[in-house]
Design a protein around this motif. Sequence first.
Motif, short mmCIF file in Angstrom:
data_model
loop_
_atom_site.label_atom_id
_atom_site.label_comp_id
_atom_site.label_asym_id
_atom_site.label_seq_id
_atom_site.Cartn_x
_atom_site.Cartn_y
_atom_site.Cartn_z
N ALA A 25 -1.38 -5.60 12.52
CA ALA A 25 -1.21 -5.90 13.94
C ALA A 25 -2.53 -5.78 14.69
O ALA A 25 -3.38 -4.96 14.36
CB ALA A 25 -0.19 -4.95 14.56
N SER A 26 -2.68 -6.60 15.71
CA SER A 26 -3.82 -6.52 16.61
C SER A 26 -3.65 -5.29 17.50
O SER A 26 -2.58 -5.06 18.05
CB SER A 26 -3.87 -7.78 17.48
N LEU A 27 -4.72 -4.51 17.66
CA LEU A 27 -4.66 -3.34 18.52
C LEU A 27 -4.33 -3.73 19.95
O LEU A 27 -3.51 -3.09 20.61
CB LEU A 27 -5.97 -2.56 18.46
N CYS A 28 -4.92 -4.80 20.45
CA CYS A 28 -4.68 -5.24 21.82
C CYS A 28 -3.20 -5.59 22.01
O CYS A 28 -2.56 -5.14 22.97
CB CYS A 28 -5.57 -6.43 22.16
N GLU A 29 -2.64 -6.38 21.11
CA GLU A 29 -1.24 -6.75 21.21
C GLU A 29 -0.32 -5.53 21.11
O GLU A 29 0.67 -5.43 21.81
CB GLU A 29 -0.88 -7.77 20.14
N ALA A 30 -0.67 -4.59 20.24
CA ALA A 30 0.14 -3.37 20.09
C ALA A 30 0.12 -2.53 21.37
O ALA A 30 1.15 -2.00 21.78
CB ALA A 30 -0.37 -2.55 18.90
N LEU A 31 -1.06 -2.42 22.00
CA LEU A 31 -1.14 -1.68 23.26
C LEU A 31 -0.26 -2.32 24.32
O LEU A 31 0.52 -1.64 24.99
CB LEU A 31 -2.59 -1.61 23.73
N LEU A 32 -0.37 -3.63 24.48
CA LEU A 32 0.43 -4.34 25.47
C LEU A 32 1.92 -4.19 25.19
O LEU A 32 2.71 -3.93 26.10
CB LEU A 32 0.03 -5.80 25.52
N LYS A 33 2.31 -4.33 23.94
CA LYS A 33 3.72 -4.23 23.55
C LYS A 33 4.29 -2.84 23.85
O LYS A 33 5.47 -2.70 24.12
CB LYS A 33 3.86 -4.55 22.05
N ASN A 34 3.42 -1.84 23.83
CA ASN A 34 3.87 -0.47 24.07
C ASN A 34 3.58 0.02 25.48
O ASN A 34 3.54 1.22 25.74
CB ASN A 34 3.26 0.45 23.01
N GLY A 35 3.37 -0.90 26.40
CA GLY A 35 3.27 -0.56 27.81
C GLY A 35 1.91 -0.12 28.31
O GLY A 35 1.80 0.36 29.44
N VAL A 36 0.86 -0.27 27.51
CA VAL A 36 -0.48 0.08 27.95
C VAL A 36 -1.14 -1.23 28.42
O VAL A 36 -1.46 -2.09 27.61
CB VAL A 36 -1.32 0.74 26.83
N ALA A 37 -1.30 -1.37 29.72
CA ALA A 37 -1.74 -2.64 30.32
C ALA A 37 -3.25 -2.82 30.21
O ALA A 37 -3.97 -2.91 31.21
CB ALA A 37 -1.29 -2.71 31.77
N ILE A 38 -3.73 -2.93 28.99
CA ILE A 38 -5.16 -3.13 28.76
C ILE A 38 -5.55 -4.54 29.21
O ILE A 38 -4.77 -5.48 29.09
CB ILE A 38 -5.50 -2.89 27.26
N GLU A 39 -6.76 -4.65 29.73
CA GLU A 39 -7.27 -5.95 30.14
C GLU A 39 -7.43 -6.86 28.92
O GLU A 39 -7.74 -6.39 27.83
CB GLU A 39 -8.63 -5.79 30.82
N HIS A 40 -7.26 -8.14 29.13
CA HIS A 40 -7.47 -9.13 28.06
C HIS A 40 -7.64 -10.51 28.71
O HIS A 40 -6.89 -11.44 28.47
CB HIS A 40 -6.34 -9.11 27.04
N ALA A 41 -8.67 -10.62 29.54
CA ALA A 41 -8.88 -11.80 30.38
C ALA A 41 -9.07 -13.10 29.59
O ALA A 41 -8.77 -14.17 30.09
CB ALA A 41 -10.06 -11.58 31.31
N CYS A 42 -9.53 -13.03 28.35
CA CYS A 42 -9.78 -14.24 27.57
C CYS A 42 -8.60 -14.58 26.65
O CYS A 42 -8.73 -15.42 25.77
CB CYS A 42 -11.06 -14.10 26.75
N ASP A 43 -7.47 -13.96 26.86
CA ASP A 43 -6.30 -14.15 26.01
C ASP A 43 -6.57 -13.80 24.55
O ASP A 43 -6.10 -14.45 23.63
CB ASP A 43 -5.75 -15.58 26.12
N MET A 44 -7.36 -12.75 24.37
CA MET A 44 -7.59 -12.13 23.06
C MET A 44 -8.31 -13.02 22.06
O MET A 44 -7.95 -13.10 20.90
CB MET A 44 -6.27 -11.62 22.48
N VAL A 45 -9.39 -13.68 22.52
CA VAL A 45 -10.20 -14.50 21.61
C VAL A 45 -11.64 -13.98 21.53
O VAL A 45 -12.55 -14.72 21.18
CB VAL A 45 -10.17 -16.00 22.00
N ALA A 46 -11.85 -12.73 21.87
CA ALA A 46 -13.17 -12.08 21.76
C ALA A 46 -14.24 -12.77 22.60
O ALA A 46 -15.37 -12.94 22.15
CB ALA A 46 -13.61 -11.97 20.31
#
Length: 112
Positions: A25-46
């Motif tokens: 799993a992607s760490l970013c996606e896992a954080l979001l799925k578990n309610g941690v609203a981490i920024e991801h302005a580029c839609d997770m494409v680095a």
Amino acid sequence: MPTVTVLPHAELCPEGQQFEVRKGASLCEALLKNGVAIEHACDMVAACATCHVYVRAGASTVDEPDDEENDELDNAWGLEPSSRLACCVHLKDGDITIELPKHSRNHARERN
């Protein structure tokens, strides 16, 4: 299944959090799925460095950052040797502990 531990962050995760995720799993996606609203302005494409995190434990359980991630990390606020982009970190067998930076380079954060 690997366990992700998020250290307390005043705005995004005041109590800290711990959850299990599936291997790969992607760490970013896992954080979001578990309610941690981490920024991801580029839609997770680095491409933006807004999902910047510090890996405080378990760095050896994930792949090293590639050249693309390292180049984008240069744009992150508060860069440290333990810095990673959450969208580039994919969990393997080991547990990981992360800390969210106090600031993000995303100056126009959308609020729900």
